[in-house]
Write a protein that holds these residues in place. Sequence first.
Motif, PDB file in Angstrom:
ATOM      1  N   ALA A  25       6.067  55.312  18.034  1.00  0.00           N
ATOM      2  CA  ALA A  25       6.473  53.903  18.055  1.00  0.00           C
ATOM      3  C   ALA A  25       7.468  53.640  16.931  1.00  0.00           C
ATOM      4  CB  ALA A  25       5.250  53.001  17.921  1.00  0.00           C
ATOM      5  N   GLY A  26       7.262  54.270  15.792  1.00  0.00           N
ATOM      6  CA  GLY A  26       8.171  54.115  14.664  1.00  0.00           C
ATOM      7  C   GLY A  26       9.570  54.613  14.989  1.00  0.00           C
ATOM      8  N   GLN A  28      11.001  54.491  17.803  1.00  0.00           N
ATOM      9  CA  GLN A  28      11.625  53.451  18.628  1.00  0.00           C
ATOM     10  C   GLN A  28      12.092  52.265  17.787  1.00  0.00           C
ATOM     11  OE1 GLN A  28      12.030  53.690  22.045  1.00  0.00           O
ATOM     12  NE2 GLN A  28      11.281  55.777  21.836  1.00  0.00           N
ATOM     13  N   LYS A  29      11.375  52.003  16.706  1.00  0.00           N
ATOM     14  CA  LYS A  29      11.659  50.839  15.858  1.00  0.00           C
ATOM     15  C   LYS A  29      12.686  51.126  14.768  1.00  0.00           C
ATOM     16  CE  LYS A  29       6.953  49.270  16.656  1.00  0.00           C
ATOM     17  NZ  LYS A  29       5.638  49.010  16.100  1.00  0.00           N
ATOM     18  N   SER A  32      17.394  50.032  13.619  1.00  0.00           N
ATOM     19  CA  SER A  32      18.092  49.193  12.635  1.00  0.00           C
ATOM     20  C   SER A  32      18.110  49.832  11.243  1.00  0.00           C
ATOM     21  CB  SER A  32      17.466  47.801  12.568  1.00  0.00           C
ATOM     22  OG  SER A  32      16.138  47.873  12.107  1.00  0.00           O
ATOM     23  N   LEU A  86       9.256  42.208  10.533  1.00  0.00           N
ATOM     24  CA  LEU A  86       8.343  43.315  10.838  1.00  0.00           C
ATOM     25  C   LEU A  86       6.889  42.915  10.631  1.00  0.00           C
ATOM     26  CD1 LEU A  86      10.127  46.356   9.110  1.00  0.00           C
ATOM     27  CD2 LEU A  86      10.235  45.667  11.509  1.00  0.00           C
ATOM     28  N   ASP A  90       4.343  47.355  12.596  1.00  0.00           N
ATOM     29  CA  ASP A  90       5.707  47.892  12.587  1.00  0.00           C
ATOM     30  C   ASP A  90       5.946  48.726  11.332  1.00  0.00           C
ATOM     31  OD1 ASP A  90       6.356  46.528  14.968  1.00  0.00           O
ATOM     32  OD2 ASP A  90       7.192  44.813  13.880  1.00  0.00           O
ATOM     33  N   ASP A  93       4.097  51.992  11.484  1.00  0.00           N
ATOM     34  CA  ASP A  93       4.740  52.896  12.445  1.00  0.00           C
ATOM     35  C   ASP A  93       6.000  53.518  11.848  1.00  0.00           C
ATOM     36  OD1 ASP A  93       2.764  52.180  14.255  1.00  0.00           O
ATOM     37  OD2 ASP A  93       4.070  50.873  15.442  1.00  0.00           O
ATOM     38  N   LEU A  94       6.817  52.706  11.198  1.00  0.00           N
ATOM     39  CA  LEU A  94       8.030  53.227  10.565  1.00  0.00           C
ATOM     40  C   LEU A  94       7.688  54.233   9.468  1.00  0.00           C
ATOM     41  CD1 LEU A  94      10.102  49.944  10.400  1.00  0.00           C
ATOM     42  CD2 LEU A  94      10.741  52.020  11.652  1.00  0.00           C
ATOM     43  N   TYR A  97       6.650  57.482  11.051  1.00  0.00           N
ATOM     44  CA  TYR A  97       7.815  58.165  11.618  1.00  0.00           C
ATOM     45  C   TYR A  97       8.598  58.890  10.531  1.00  0.00           C
ATOM     46  CZ  TYR A  97      12.550  58.755  13.390  1.00  0.00           C
ATOM     47  OH  TYR A  97      13.780  59.265  13.702  1.00  0.00           O
TER      48      TYR A  97
END
Length: 103
Positions: A25-26, A28-29, A32, A86, A90, A93-94, A97
């Motif tokens: 998921a990270g 995908q996020k 940016s 966020l 979020d 997840d980041l 990642y």
Amino acid sequence: MKNRIMLAALLLSSLPALADGNAQAGAQKAASCQGCHGAEGKAAVALYPNLAGQNAGYLEHALHAYKQGDRSNGQAEVMKAFVAGLSDEDMADLAAYYAGLKP
């Protein structure tokens, strides 16, 4: 003593796996984030830190600190704007990642 050292090394080497977030998921996020921190978490400009392979707990804590305004480095205002929207999930997840990427 040797067993304790081996256990400590094993635990430390698996820190990214212990992250609370979802690395998929990270990924995908992270779109940016790539402008400054690079597509693989390795910044092209020395002004920005490399995130690949960093400790997930540290990354998550840093994101929260930016959001709360508790960090005051040269990029704090820019980061505060990026993390404003966020959620806690979020940020976890980041962190997961980037922790899982090869430094």
